[in-house]
Design a protein around this motif. Structure first.
Motif, mmCIF file in Angstrom:
data_model
loop_
_atom_site.group_PDB
_atom_site.id
_atom_site.type_symbol
_atom_site.label_atom_id
_atom_site.label_comp_id
_atom_site.label_asym_id
_atom_site.label_seq_id
_atom_site.Cartn_x
_atom_site.Cartn_y
_atom_site.Cartn_z
ATOM 1 N N ARG A 140 12.006 -0.428 12.629
ATOM 2 C CA ARG A 140 9.922 -0.604 12.813
ATOM 3 C C ARG A 140 9.860 -2.544 13.806
ATOM 4 N NH1 ARG A 140 8.066 1.591 8.945
ATOM 5 N NH2 ARG A 140 9.028 3.557 7.827
ATOM 6 N N PHE A 170 0.479 5.363 1.074
ATOM 7 C CA PHE A 170 -0.938 6.313 1.899
ATOM 8 C C PHE A 170 -0.371 7.907 0.980
ATOM 9 C CE2 PHE A 170 -2.078 3.122 5.236
ATOM 10 C CZ PHE A 170 -3.498 3.517 4.664
ATOM 11 N N PHE A 176 -5.851 -0.390 9.801
ATOM 12 C CA PHE A 176 -4.820 0.386 8.078
ATOM 13 C C PHE A 176 -6.617 1.440 7.707
ATOM 14 C CE2 PHE A 176 -5.532 -0.222 3.517
ATOM 15 C CZ PHE A 176 -3.868 -0.093 2.963
ATOM 16 N N ARG A 228 -5.190 4.142 9.458
ATOM 17 C CA ARG A 228 -3.657 5.299 8.407
ATOM 18 C C ARG A 228 -4.221 6.324 7.899
ATOM 19 N NH1 ARG A 228 1.274 0.856 8.754
ATOM 20 N NH2 ARG A 228 -0.563 -0.391 8.670
ATOM 21 N N SER A 249 -3.155 2.415 15.979
ATOM 22 C CA SER A 249 -2.090 3.868 15.024
ATOM 23 C C SER A 249 -2.091 2.758 13.809
ATOM 24 C CB SER A 249 -0.591 4.022 16.108
ATOM 25 O OG SER A 249 0.027 3.101 16.333
ATOM 26 N N ARG A 250 -2.449 1.710 14.531
ATOM 27 C CA ARG A 250 -1.670 0.651 13.288
ATOM 28 C C ARG A 250 -2.629 0.004 12.083
ATOM 29 N NH1 ARG A 250 1.474 -4.320 16.062
ATOM 30 N NH2 ARG A 250 -0.172 -4.270 17.102
ATOM 31 N N PRO A 288 15.278 3.691 10.705
ATOM 32 C CA PRO A 288 13.684 3.019 12.381
ATOM 33 C C PRO A 288 13.713 1.684 12.466
ATOM 34 C CG PRO A 288 13.178 4.700 10.405
ATOM 35 C CD PRO A 288 13.645 4.315 9.723
ATOM 36 N N PRO A 293 3.498 5.213 17.435
ATOM 37 C CA PRO A 293 3.506 6.122 15.958
ATOM 38 C C PRO A 293 2.736 5.677 15.252
ATOM 39 C CG PRO A 293 5.450 4.272 16.745
ATOM 40 C CD PRO A 293 4.361 4.484 17.475
ATOM 41 N N ILE A 294 2.032 6.829 14.086
ATOM 42 C CA ILE A 294 1.168 5.772 13.267
ATOM 43 C C ILE A 294 2.391 6.045 12.045
ATOM 44 C CG2 ILE A 294 -0.596 6.799 11.607
ATOM 45 C CD1 ILE A 294 -1.477 8.308 14.119
ATOM 46 N N LEU A 295 2.363 4.901 10.984
ATOM 47 C CA LEU A 295 3.746 4.464 10.296
ATOM 48 C C LEU A 295 2.706 4.092 8.765
ATOM 49 C CD1 LEU A 295 6.391 2.437 12.365
ATOM 50 C CD2 LEU A 295 6.607 4.700 10.956
ATOM 51 N N SER A 296 2.234 4.656 8.078
ATOM 52 C CA SER A 296 2.325 4.098 6.856
ATOM 53 C C SER A 296 2.773 4.109 5.209
ATOM 54 C CB SER A 296 1.482 4.954 6.915
ATOM 55 O OG SER A 296 1.210 6.552 6.971
ATOM 56 N N PRO A 297 3.961 3.980 5.143
ATOM 57 C CA PRO A 297 4.879 2.680 6.391
ATOM 58 C C PRO A 297 5.815 3.908 6.897
ATOM 59 C CG PRO A 297 5.927 2.416 3.888
ATOM 60 C CD PRO A 297 4.213 3.892 4.036
ATOM 61 N N THR A 298 5.974 5.436 6.178
ATOM 62 C CA THR A 298 6.526 6.540 7.221
ATOM 63 C C THR A 298 5.744 6.986 8.180
ATOM 64 O OG1 THR A 298 5.882 8.323 5.845
ATOM 65 C CG2 THR A 298 7.822 6.706 5.062
ATOM 66 N N VAL A 307 9.672 -1.853 3.838
ATOM 67 C CA VAL A 307 9.232 -0.028 3.561
ATOM 68 C C VAL A 307 9.983 0.385 2.556
ATOM 69 C CG1 VAL A 307 10.710 0.415 5.467
ATOM 70 C CG2 VAL A 307 8.842 1.589 4.487
ATOM 71 N N ASN A 355 0.033 -4.211 4.530
ATOM 72 C CA ASN A 355 -0.127 -4.298 5.924
ATOM 73 C C ASN A 355 -0.423 -5.169 6.680
ATOM 74 O OD1 ASN A 355 -2.081 -2.681 7.218
ATOM 75 N ND2 ASN A 355 -4.171 -4.046 5.844
ATOM 76 N N TYR A 393 0.564 -1.287 -0.052
ATOM 77 C CA TYR A 393 -0.540 -0.173 -0.018
ATOM 78 C C TYR A 393 0.672 1.418 -0.212
ATOM 79 C CZ TYR A 393 1.384 0.765 5.268
ATOM 80 O OH TYR A 393 2.153 0.955 5.910
ATOM 81 N N GLU A 427 9.865 6.843 15.766
ATOM 82 C CA GLU A 427 9.106 6.062 15.190
ATOM 83 C C GLU A 427 8.524 5.138 16.309
ATOM 84 O OE1 GLU A 427 11.531 6.778 13.919
ATOM 85 O OE2 GLU A 427 11.074 7.748 11.027
ATOM 86 N N GLN A 428 9.665 4.825 17.168
ATOM 87 C CA GLN A 428 9.022 3.999 17.928
ATOM 88 C C GLN A 428 7.934 4.812 19.567
ATOM 89 O OE1 GLN A 428 12.726 2.654 20.082
ATOM 90 N NE2 GLN A 428 14.030 2.594 17.945
ATOM 91 N N ILE A 429 7.182 3.298 20.051
ATOM 92 C CA ILE A 429 6.145 3.988 20.805
ATOM 93 C C ILE A 429 6.965 3.798 22.482
ATOM 94 C CG2 ILE A 429 5.774 1.575 21.604
ATOM 95 C CD1 ILE A 429 2.921 1.545 21.555
ATOM 96 N N ARG A 488 10.222 -2.202 17.041
ATOM 97 C CA ARG A 488 10.398 -1.961 17.841
ATOM 98 C C ARG A 488 9.355 -0.504 17.877
ATOM 99 N NH1 ARG A 488 15.307 0.051 20.708
ATOM 100 N NH2 ARG A 488 13.160 0.335 22.517
ATOM 101 N N ALA A 489 8.206 -0.465 17.303
ATOM 102 C CA ALA A 489 7.732 0.660 16.818
ATOM 103 C C ALA A 489 6.591 0.220 17.777
ATOM 104 C CB ALA A 489 7.296 0.386 15.350
ATOM 105 N N TYR A 490 5.424 -0.671 17.521
ATOM 106 C CA TYR A 490 4.602 -1.382 18.500
ATOM 107 C C TYR A 490 4.797 -1.355 19.972
ATOM 108 C CZ TYR A 490 2.813 0.597 13.894
ATOM 109 O OH TYR A 490 2.047 1.834 13.203
#
Lengths: 210, 797
Positions: free
Chosen positions: A206, A96, B90, B93, B87-88, A204, B170-175, A135, A129, A94, B150-152, A208-210
């Protein structure tokens, strides 16, 4: 590799077609603050008298081993990019990004590659997704003089017309407005070597992002 | 002494030596020692308990802090799950990418309700807030946009005064397109909920730093003034930064002392730092031990009370008999009859018993001493001081008249005693005393001297007193039956009357005694005190001290009376006689000052002076052409004095002419051995010895024989009446014959008439001396007399 080569040939042919004024090459070396060469930096040159970039050949972003390949893809406006899935798992590609928002819902390798046409210059961030760690970026450029640095941080742009020009340096993790900085440059008949220093942030994590 | 306050106790301790009573001292000592022991025990117990409690508190606090971390993470995890989920998403986002704020807002609201969070909003990378857009969020949002990546992230978010536990996904979409931020208010309720998860009653507070210090959501933390919470937290944070550990600290707050830990909290926006303060009040930790401490305290107090009562009672049992003894001693000291009543059989009881025996003995002895002090031990009659005391207490004047002191003397007592023995003689005195008691006021009879009794009468006049005594004399004088034998008693009585003869009792009694002596001298049975005869003894005594002066200033002088040799009809000797012309009292008779000098010992100096002076005068006579033998009177008192004899011989050796010492035969009789030796030495030295006053005193032919005398002087008593009394003439003649036959020269004294002189000459007397020849006269008068005699060729008789 194949896409890049094709694009380079395309660029060269366009220069050959323009033909009129004989031009020099621009050799750009990008290094970070520590002096290390930075790869995958997109260098574009805006110069007066340059014609539009013409898509040529095929462009593709492969999903392989849970990664997009290449990480950075430079394409001219109007290029069609295919997204073949070579993994055993399915991906949901995807974007955005305002440049080109699209969604390629889950598909596998047994299915025909999906293609997307990029008809606007800008940056398209690609994600999956399903797999957050995946990425990559597609830089859609309007100028025929564009390239990305190799492992040595170098890129050679050939056949540039003489005159004042702006060299733009972009990387998704560059600390800068819109991740891009610009350098004015005067091009002549001689080859111009340009060294650009960039301020990079680490990619980043990724996972560890969540 | 009652101890009310610690200050009193201190004062008591300081003034320990000043405790008046043994009881207080014992009580305070015991109570003090026990109290000190109890205090030490209590302190030890309290110290052990409190250090134990504190250790437990510290352990529990450490454990709780760890639990807190987990709880904190758990809570933040729940927020995280919610935020991450959103935040994830879809669709979300997608909405973010297309900036569909309405959709974003509704999605946030939805989740906010579902997860029960207080604040939920989306933050884009430019710091713009979508959704819950409280005014205070804006500043924090700007900081977050810079701080986050980008980290929580989770941490504390301080909005205004309020602290929140917040999460930014973070809202990564994907950046990175922004963050979903959820925050839950860390209010009192939240804190209580956290606290309730702890095993111990902990106080949890989140504080954030403001320019004026560390503040909690509900304002400044309530701590005592002595604890500056800001500096405490800052110090603790500094230490943590250095030591990389979370030290435990002590603070004082509304609960008293607390053990506390300061945990630094990450902030979400990099804004004002925040900490979690965990406190565990020691008082709460000590709560469990309170019954134990109370028990120790109450036991200690009861113990002290018991010791005070016990030692007071013990001290009382010790001191009560001591006080009784003390009181008994005081009474004894005051001269009262004293007995200590002590019932105990212990050491004090034995002491008291000993004391009582001692007191009895003292009383008995005192009575005996008193009796001895007041009575004559031989006769049982009163002694003089007791008698004086008794009379002194009587009123001087009553209706019966004045006090009269009567002295009753037993005549010739020494002879009576010599005749009947000491014991019967004393019994005789006692018998006379008993007879006299009838006359005496209060029957008080005293033995004033060996043979003198004193009684006191009352009489209106001296005559009445004399009359009554005369009347009583028959009864008093009657022979006494002593041990079955009758003994004659002869009494002489002297009396002195108060107001007439004396003004005080002791003088009165003394004068009564003197009156007795005067009566005897006057050979009367009864006589009252005669002041005229008595003279002035005190003045006489001072006379003696004046005598030495008189010898130097010439007021004491020597007179010479010539002695006529009846054969040659020449004056060839003279007798030296002392004369004292007193500057105040005039011419003093030798009869006054010679006996006085003899009694007081001044006779020695006087005789020395007379001897020296006579020798000097004899030299003057010789110089004037007259060789005279000089006679000097030597007192019988000096005859036994060897020292005097030595000196007299030394002085006599300087004489240019013959000397003669006149002595009385009585002196030899008194002390024959010494006297005869001295006389022998005089004779050996060539000094003539004359026996003076022969015939008047006691004359002993035995001694006359032994005395190596040259001369015998016949007393003038015989010579004066020579021509009128045939008996005296006979005595003189035979004395002259006796003397001559013993080889002695005879001198007659008191020759005052021609007839007497002729008789003496006829009787063969050798020398005459008397007024007929010449009166005693000073040296110059004697010289004139001698010169006239030479020229006139005077004849006597």
């Amino acid at each position: 590799m194949f896409a890049r080569l094709a694009f380079a040939i395309c660029l060269l042919s366009s220069v050959a077609l323009a033909g009129a004024s004989h031009a020099a090459d621009l050799n750009v070396t990008v290094r970070d603050k520590a002096g290390k060469p930075v790869r995958d930096v997109v260098v574009t040159v805006d110069v007066a008298g340059a014609g539009p970039a013409r898509p040529g050949g095929t462009y593709q972003v492969v999903q392989q081993q849970m990664k997009f390949d290449p990480f950075i893809l430079v394409v001219p406006v109007g290029a069609e990019v295919s997204f073949p899935n070579k993994d055993v798992v399915r991906h949901h590609v995807y974007s955005f990004s305002p440049t080109k928002a699209f969604e390629l819902k889950l598909y596998g390798r047994e299915q025909a590659p999906r293609t997307v046409k990029f008809d606007k210059a800008g940056v398209v961030a690609l994600g999956c997704n399903i797999h957050d760690s995946m990425v990559s970026f597609i830089k859609v450029v309007a100028t025929p003089f564009a390239g990305k640095t190799d492992a040595n941080g170098q890129v050679r742009l050939r056949g540039l017309p003489a005159g004042a020009a702006t060299v733009k340096v972009w990387h998704p993790y560059q600390r800068a407005v819109a991740n891009e900085i610009a350098r004015p440059v005067t091009l002549g008949v001689q080859e111009v070597a340009l060294a650009v220093g960039v301020d990079m942030r680490p990619a980043p994590d990724r996972d560890r992002a969540y | 002494m009652i101890v009310k306050t610690p200050a009193d106790l201190t004062a008591l301790a300081l003034g320990w030596m000043r405790f008046a009573s043994l009881r207080t001292r014992l009580t305070v000592l015991y109570a003090g020692l026990f109290g000190a022991a109890m205090i030490l025990v209590s302190l030890a117990v309290y110290g052990a308990i409190s250090s134990n409690a504190e250790r437990a508190v510290r352990d529990q606090l450490t454990v709780t802090a760890a639990v807190f971390d987990q709880v904190w993470d758990l809570r933040s995890g729940r927020l995280q799950d919610g935020a991450g989920l959103l935040s994830r998403d879809f669709g979300f986002r997608s909405a973010v990418a297309s900036r569909d704020d309405e959709t974003i807002g509704s999605a946030l609201d939805n989740l906010k309700r579902r997860l029960n969070v207080d604040i939920a909003f989306m933050l884009d990378t430019n710091g713009a807030v979508i959704g819950d857009n409280a005014g205070q969020i804006q500043d924090a949002a700007q900081r977050m946009a810079v701080n986050l990546d980008e980290q929580i992230a989770s941490g504390v978010l301080t909005l205004g005064q309020a602290s929140y536990q917040a999460i930014a996904a973070p809202i990564l979409s994907p950046t990175l397109n922004g963050w979903v931020v959820f925050a839950r208010r860390l209010d009192q309720g939240e804190m209580r909920a956290l606290e309730s998860l702890s095993a111990i009653p902990i106080q949890a507070t989140v504080l954030h730093k403001e320019p004026k210090g560390w503040l909690s959501s509900s304002g400044p933390l309530k701590v005592t003034r002595s604890t500056d919470i800001t500096s405490v937290i800052d110090t603790s944070l500094d230490e943590q930064a250095k030591a990389r550990a979370t030290p435990q600290i002590k603070i004082k707050d509304g609960y008293g002392q607390s053990v506390a830990m300061v945990k630094s909290l990450r902030t979400l926006d990099g804004g004002a730092p925040a900490v979690l303060l965990l406190r565990y009040p020691l008082s709460m930790a000590m709560e469990a031990y309170r019954p134990l401490l109370s028990a120790v305290l109450i036991t200690g107090l009861l113990g002290i009370a018991l010791v005070v009562l016990g030692s007071w009672a013990l001290a009382r049992s010790v001191t009560r008999p001591l006080l009784a003894l003390g009181e008994a001693v005081r009474r004894l000291q005051a001269g009262e009859r004293s007995h200590a009543t002590v019932d105990t059989r212990d050491e004090i009881g034995i002491l008291a018993q000993g004391f009582n025996e001692m007191a009895d003995e003292i009383a008995e002895r005192e009575a005996r001493i008193l009796r001895q002090a007041m009575h004559d031990s031989e006769t049982g009659l009163l002694n003089r001081p007791a008698y004086v005391d008794i009379i002194d207490k009587l009123p001087t004047q009553t209706d019966a008249g004045q006090l009269v002191a009567v002295s009753i003397g037993i005549d010739r007592f020494e002879h009576v005693r010599g005749a009947i023995g000491y014991g019967p003689a004393t019994a005789l005195v006692g018998e006379v005393g008993r007879r006299a008691a009838a006359l005496a006021v209060d029957g008080a009879v005293a033995r004033l001297a060996t043979s003198m009794l004193g009684i006191t009468m009352r009489a209106a006049s001296e005559a009445e007193a004399q009359a009554r005594l005369h009347h009583a004399l028959n009864a008093l004088d009657a022979p006494c039956d002593i041990n079955g034998g009758m003994v004659d008693v002869h009494l002489t009585i002297g009396l002195a009357m108060m107001g007439v003869h004396a003004d005080d009792v002791s003088l009165l009694i003394e004068r009564g005694g003197i009156a007795l002596g005067q009566a005897r001298a006057a050979r009367q049975k009864i006589a009252a005190f005669d002041a005229t005869t008595y003279g002035d003894p005190v003045a006489n005594l001072s006379l003696m001290s004046e005598m030495a002066l008189a010898m130097e200033d010439g007021s004491l002088d020597l007179f010479y009376q010539p002695k006529l040799d009846l054969r040659s009809r020449k004056v060839d000797a003279c007798e030296a006689l002392a004369r004292w012309r007193h500057p105040v009292r005039g011419m003093l008779p030798p009869d006054l000052f010679i006996p006085m000098a003899e009694e007081t010992g001044h006779i020695r100096a006087l005789t020395d002076w007379v001897l020296a002076r006579a020798i000097a005068d004899q030299a003057k006579m010789r110089a004037a052409g007259f060789d005279l033998a000089v006679s000097i009177n030597v007192s019988g008192r000096l005859l036994g004095d060897m020292e005097f004899a030595e000196r007299a011989l030394e002085i006599a050796a300087t004489a240019e002419g013959p000397l003669c010492f006149e002595i009385t035969e009585t002196a030899v009789i008194d002390n024959p051995r010494n006297a005869l030796e001295v006389i022998d030495r005089f004779a050996a030295a060539g000094i003539a010895v004359s026996i003076d006053d022969y015939g008047s005193g006691l004359s002993s032919l035995a001694y006359l024989k032994q005395i190596k005398a040259d001369e015998l002087k016949i007393d003038k008593a015989f010579v004066l009446s020579l021509d009128s009394s045939a008996k005296d003439a006979l005595l003189v003649r035979s004395t002259i014959d006796l003397a001559h036959s013993l080889g002695l020269k005879v001198t007659a004294e008191g020759v005052e008439t021609e007839a007497g002189l002729q008789l003496l000459t006829a009787m063969g007397c050798d020398v005459a001396q008397g007024y007929l020849i010449a009166r005693p006269a000073p040296l110059n008068v004697l010289l004139t007399f001698l010169a006239q005699e030479q020229t006139e060729d005077r004849r006597y008789g």
